[in-house]
Design an enzyme around this catalytic site. Structure first.
Site, PDB file in Angstrom:
ATOM      1  N   HIS A  52       0.748  -1.259   0.120  1.00  0.00           N
ATOM      2  CA  HIS A  52       0.032  -0.017   0.055  1.00  0.00           C
ATOM      3  C   HIS A  52       0.616   1.458  -0.113  1.00  0.00           C
ATOM      4  O   HIS A  52       0.203   2.139  -0.083  1.00  0.00           O
ATOM      5  CB  HIS A  52      -1.134  -0.274   1.270  1.00  0.00           C
ATOM      6  CG  HIS A  52      -2.372  -1.586   1.522  1.00  0.00           C
ATOM      7  ND1 HIS A  52      -2.657  -1.158  -0.254  1.00  0.00           N
ATOM      8  CD2 HIS A  52      -2.512  -2.061   2.311  1.00  0.00           C
ATOM      9  CE1 HIS A  52      -3.861  -2.213   0.816  1.00  0.00           C
ATOM     10  NE2 HIS A  52      -3.128  -2.808   1.614  1.00  0.00           N
ATOM     11  N   ASP A  68      -3.202 -10.977  -2.435  1.00  0.00           N
ATOM     12  CA  ASP A  68      -3.638 -10.465  -0.636  1.00  0.00           C
ATOM     13  C   ASP A  68      -4.587 -10.002  -1.437  1.00  0.00           C
ATOM     14  O   ASP A  68      -4.998  -9.108  -2.382  1.00  0.00           O
ATOM     15  CB  ASP A  68      -2.603  -9.290  -0.363  1.00  0.00           C
ATOM     16  CG  ASP A  68      -2.796  -8.453   0.714  1.00  0.00           C
ATOM     17  OD1 ASP A  68      -2.394  -8.774   1.678  1.00  0.00           O
ATOM     18  OD2 ASP A  68      -3.616  -7.720   0.563  1.00  0.00           O
ATOM     19  N   HIS A  90      -6.109  -7.157  -0.561  1.00  0.00           N
ATOM     20  CA  HIS A  90      -6.028  -5.665  -0.742  1.00  0.00           C
ATOM     21  C   HIS A  90      -5.766  -5.361  -2.486  1.00  0.00           C
ATOM     22  O   HIS A  90      -4.606  -5.893  -1.979  1.00  0.00           O
ATOM     23  CB  HIS A  90      -5.748  -5.114   0.597  1.00  0.00           C
ATOM     24  CG  HIS A  90      -6.396  -4.989   1.827  1.00  0.00           C
ATOM     25  ND1 HIS A  90      -6.097  -5.996   3.060  1.00  0.00           N
ATOM     26  CD2 HIS A  90      -7.924  -5.220   2.314  1.00  0.00           C
ATOM     27  CE1 HIS A  90      -6.821  -6.520   3.621  1.00  0.00           C
ATOM     28  NE2 HIS A  90      -7.748  -5.289   3.327  1.00  0.00           N
ATOM     29  N   ASP A 106      -4.563 -12.471   3.633  1.00  0.00           N
ATOM     30  CA  ASP A 106      -5.358 -12.398   4.002  1.00  0.00           C
ATOM     31  C   ASP A 106      -6.791 -12.203   3.670  1.00  0.00           C
ATOM     32  O   ASP A 106      -7.525 -12.627   3.681  1.00  0.00           O
ATOM     33  CB  ASP A 106      -5.544 -11.001   4.256  1.00  0.00           C
ATOM     34  CG  ASP A 106      -4.897  -9.808   3.488  1.00  0.00           C
ATOM     35  OD1 ASP A 106      -4.406 -10.706   2.149  1.00  0.00           O
ATOM     36  OD2 ASP A 106      -4.668  -8.445   3.451  1.00  0.00           O
TER      37      ASP A 106
HETATM   38 ZN   LIG Z   1      -4.332  -7.110   2.900  1.00  0.00          ZN
END
Ligand SMILES: [Zn+2]
Length: 343
Positions: free
Chosen positions: A125, A162, A164, A249
């Site tokens: 991120h 992931d 996200h 995740d």
């Molecule tokens: Zn994540």
């Protein structure tokens, strides 16, 4: 020894203290470390990474960002609501980033074919100019940029599983064809980027491939997405380096993700990536840890991937996909990327 999987890890990363109740906590890495030390996966060996230098980090990040992170050495504070530092966090972030670079060096200079950087804080991120989403430096992006500028890799494939979207990785390489970013991520979800029509810009058009997916997808759906989209795109791209943003995740037991991938599901994704690596990079491949907030699932999924990377076990065949929405997702990505890839 040459075919062993290199595990890059240092206890110093446990000293990045995010405070009570924070999901991105030291116990995540402790769980992986303890599991692999108590019951080692045959064919793995441990090495302590070198910390990344600021010069290396500036291959991706602005000088202003690096300076801001440097100014936090020895301090405890919140950069934003999710992203916190403690006195040794900056050191930990340099080690995490250095582990990703060391993984890339190890697999490109021939000492080993496979590496897994077991690291925190995570990275995908972090944007060029700012920390966000638990991430201080974008570890995988810095490693890819290092491979590009220092090791002369010109077709780098980054796969991000992931849950996200790796907004920072996308942003770093949005305008280049030298790095292809392929991401499956829940949508709508944090951080809000990663729509299928975000395909890259300028020389990078077609080299960002986003697969936004609804919650609930599991092993069969991910396997179908990888088979129908990743494999043909990767085979057409012919990568000379393959890196994975390995976040766990999207595991069925993760408290944040809302997906249903099992340990065996991750092993299957890893196996598909290994097959791509066998076809294009002499089997060379590095995994870089990102998220994953159920410590037990993190340890078991990491183990499942390592068993594939070392060749010590074959994953079971995944179940057939059963969500109608899967084909809407695949068709949406195909409609955005048909001009660029044979899909
Ligand atoms: Zn994540």
């Amino acid at each position: 020894m040459a075919d062993d999987v290199l595990l890059l890890y240092d206890d110093l990363m446990l000293e990045h203290d995010t405070g009570p109740g924070h999901p991105e906590r030291a116990d995540r890495l402790r769980a992986i470390r303890d599991s692999l030390r108590e019951q080692p996966v045959a064919g793995t060996r441990w090495e302590k990474p070198q910390p990344a230098t600021n010069e290396q980090i500036e291959l991706v990040h602005t000088k202003a960002h690096v300076k801001q992170i440097e100014s936090l050495r020895g301090k405890s504070l919140s950069i934003d609501a999710d992203t916190l530092v403690s006195p040794r966090s900056v050191e930990a972030a340099h080690i995490a980033c250095g582990a990703a670079i060391d993984g890339v060096i190890a697999i490109t200079t021939g000492s080993t074919k496979r590496a897994f950087a077991l690291i925190r804080p995570p990275g995908h991120h972090a944007e060029t100019h700012r920390a966000m989403g638990f991430c201080l430096f974008n570890n995988i992006a810095v490693a890819a940029a290092y491979a590009h500028s220092e090791l002369k890799r010109k077709r780098i494939l980054i796969i991000d599983w992931d849950v996200h979207h790796g907004n920072g990785t996308q942003q770093a390489f949005y305008n280049t064809k030298d790095i292809l970013f392929f991401s499956t991520h829940r949508s709508p979800f944090y951080p809000g980027t990663g729509a299928a029509d975000e395909v890259g810009a300028n020389n990078g058009i077609g080299y960002t491939v986003n697969i936004p997916i609804p919650p609930g997808f599991g092993d069969g759906e991910y396997h179908e997405i990888y088979s129908q989209l990743l494999v043909p795109i990767a085979d057409a791209y012919k990568p000379d380096l393959i890196l994975v943003s390995a976040g766990f995740d999207s595991h069925q037991n993760d408290p944040l993700g809302g997906m249903k991938v099992t340990d065996n599901g991750f092993a299957n994704l890893c196996s598909i990536v290994c097959d791509i690596a066998n076809r294009h990079t002499d089997g060379r491949l590095a995994l870089i840890l990102e998220g994953g907030y159920n410590t037990n699932a993190l340890a078991t999924s990491t183990r499942a991937c390592l068993e594939v990377l070392t060749g010590s076990s074959e994953p079971c065949t995944p179940p057939n996909p059963h969500y109608d929405q899967l084909y809407e997702v695949i068709n949406l990505v195909k409609s955005n990327h048909k001009p660029h890839w044979p899909i």
